[in-house]
Design an enzyme around this catalytic site. Sequence first.
Site, PDB file in Angstrom:
ATOM      1  N   THR A   1     101.696 -19.336  57.403  1.00  0.00           N
ATOM      2  CA  THR A   1     102.916 -20.069  57.054  1.00  0.00           C
ATOM      3  C   THR A   1     103.655 -19.385  55.904  1.00  0.00           C
ATOM      4  O   THR A   1     103.139 -18.461  55.270  1.00  0.00           O
ATOM      5  CB  THR A   1     102.611 -21.524  56.634  1.00  0.00           C
ATOM      6  OG1 THR A   1     102.037 -21.511  55.325  1.00  0.00           O
ATOM      7  CG2 THR A   1     101.663 -22.211  57.609  1.00  0.00           C
ATOM      8  N   CYS A   2     104.857 -19.908  55.619  1.00  0.00           N
ATOM      9  CA  CYS A   2     105.695 -19.293  54.583  1.00  0.00           C
ATOM     10  C   CYS A   2     105.440 -19.847  53.191  1.00  0.00           C
ATOM     11  O   CYS A   2     106.180 -19.545  52.263  1.00  0.00           O
ATOM     12  CB  CYS A   2     107.164 -19.484  54.931  1.00  0.00           C
ATOM     13  SG  CYS A   2     107.739 -18.174  56.004  1.00  0.00           S
ATOM     14  N   ASP A   3     104.435 -20.687  53.045  1.00  0.00           N
ATOM     15  CA  ASP A   3     104.170 -21.305  51.752  1.00  0.00           C
ATOM     16  C   ASP A   3     103.194 -20.454  50.931  1.00  0.00           C
ATOM     17  O   ASP A   3     102.178 -19.991  51.452  1.00  0.00           O
ATOM     18  CB  ASP A   3     103.581 -22.701  51.985  1.00  0.00           C
ATOM     19  CG  ASP A   3     103.464 -23.483  50.690  1.00  0.00           C
ATOM     20  OD1 ASP A   3     103.770 -22.917  49.612  1.00  0.00           O
ATOM     21  OD2 ASP A   3     103.074 -24.649  50.751  1.00  0.00           O
TER      22      ASP A   3
ATOM     23  N   ASN B   1     105.486 -25.704  59.552  1.00  0.00           N
ATOM     24  CA  ASN B   1     106.194 -24.463  59.890  1.00  0.00           C
ATOM     25  C   ASN B   1     106.279 -24.238  61.407  1.00  0.00           C
ATOM     26  O   ASN B   1     106.584 -23.137  61.860  1.00  0.00           O
ATOM     27  CB  ASN B   1     105.495 -23.245  59.268  1.00  0.00           C
ATOM     28  CG  ASN B   1     106.304 -22.611  58.143  1.00  0.00           C
ATOM     29  OD1 ASN B   1     105.934 -21.569  57.620  1.00  0.00           O
ATOM     30  ND2 ASN B   1     107.401 -23.208  57.761  1.00  0.00           N
TER      31      ASN B   1
END
Length: 377
Positions: A326-328, A365
């Site tokens: 994910t982008c976190d 996401n």
Amino acid sequence: MDSKLLQDLAHKHGTPLVVVDHDAIRQNYEIFKKHLPRVQVYYALKANPAPEILKTLYRAGAGFDVASMPEFMLVYDNIRDLPAAEQQDFIWDKIIYANPIKPKQTLLALDQYKPLVVFDNPVELEKIQQYAPHAGLVLRLQVPNTGSMVELSSKFGCDPGDAADLISQADRLGLVVEGISFHVGSQCTNFENFVQALNIAAAVMQEANSRGHEMESIDIGGGFPAPYDEHVRPFAQLARKINHEIDRLFPEDLHILAEPGRFLVATAAACVARVIGLGVRNGKKCYYIDDSVYHTFSGVVLDHCQYRLRAFKRGETEICTVFGQTCDGLDTISHAEELPDLALDDLVYAENIGAYSTASSTWFNGFPPAQMLHINL
Ligand SMILES: *Cc1c(COP(=O)(O)O)cnc(C)c1O
């Protein structure tokens, strides 16, 4: 779990993949029963609510600890689905509603089943009287959680000094407190927590007895540790301590219940993920894989649990970082894994990931939870 088998399954079914071995679940259940023969098992569904697991444990003889109406219905529907020959006579002896706090609507819906419900404060007692007067009650005590991986005593359990009064208050409201429960904290490797909790419970029972309240059961909760690493002492040692205290403190005909979650399922699952990105950050090798802490590795954040990642590939290892898909930035699975030099599409796996992992998986996401494969059903 056999690593060759895991690799083959990942090639066949794709990644991310979670493989649940039902032989291991049955084995864990047998170990539990062998060492604690007096204890009736109520599997804590929150550790892993997969219906297949529920059915395997039901067939082995377990009941269930549920904490919400949907969990209650999950047990109800799946037990009902089983052939009649497999159903025991008193289905509702098979469930304990162990969440001390229950919404009114839940109590209303539960009442028709005359469930066993847990409480730990006077407000809950009045709610139960009003909305679920047919429920049987279990009073949860606050007990030491020292050294447990996940601590629960700051949120739940009444002060043991207030317990007898609460039992009397229930009596005045026309409710029956049938038993006492506690939870020593999850992944409890400090076995003294169980010893202390049993002694506290015995003292409360004696006080209640002296006021004329007979108890039928004691529920020793969950917390039985999974053997994640060699520092966890054998279950047999813990069981010896528990048996010794139970025999010493309680009458022979008292029902003893437990709500193991992690112990039954943690070691029964492994996951396989694929390297989908590579990088070097601050001189350290980084791998990005197609699973995440929002998915199978949720336990890294929510369960304070670190899983060892391994590769099928051999070779000299070095310390590296493993990130999720994910982008976190929070989605960091580990800053200190020892892996060989991996390339795109190489596979990594983690064992002992059956508890508090997929149970908290999300669609964050847009990535769906890992596929779950059940073997030896
Ligand atoms: C979470 C929970 C359990 C299971 O705990 P484990 O540590 O997984 O054995 C049992 N009882 C209650 C009330 C719980 O909240």
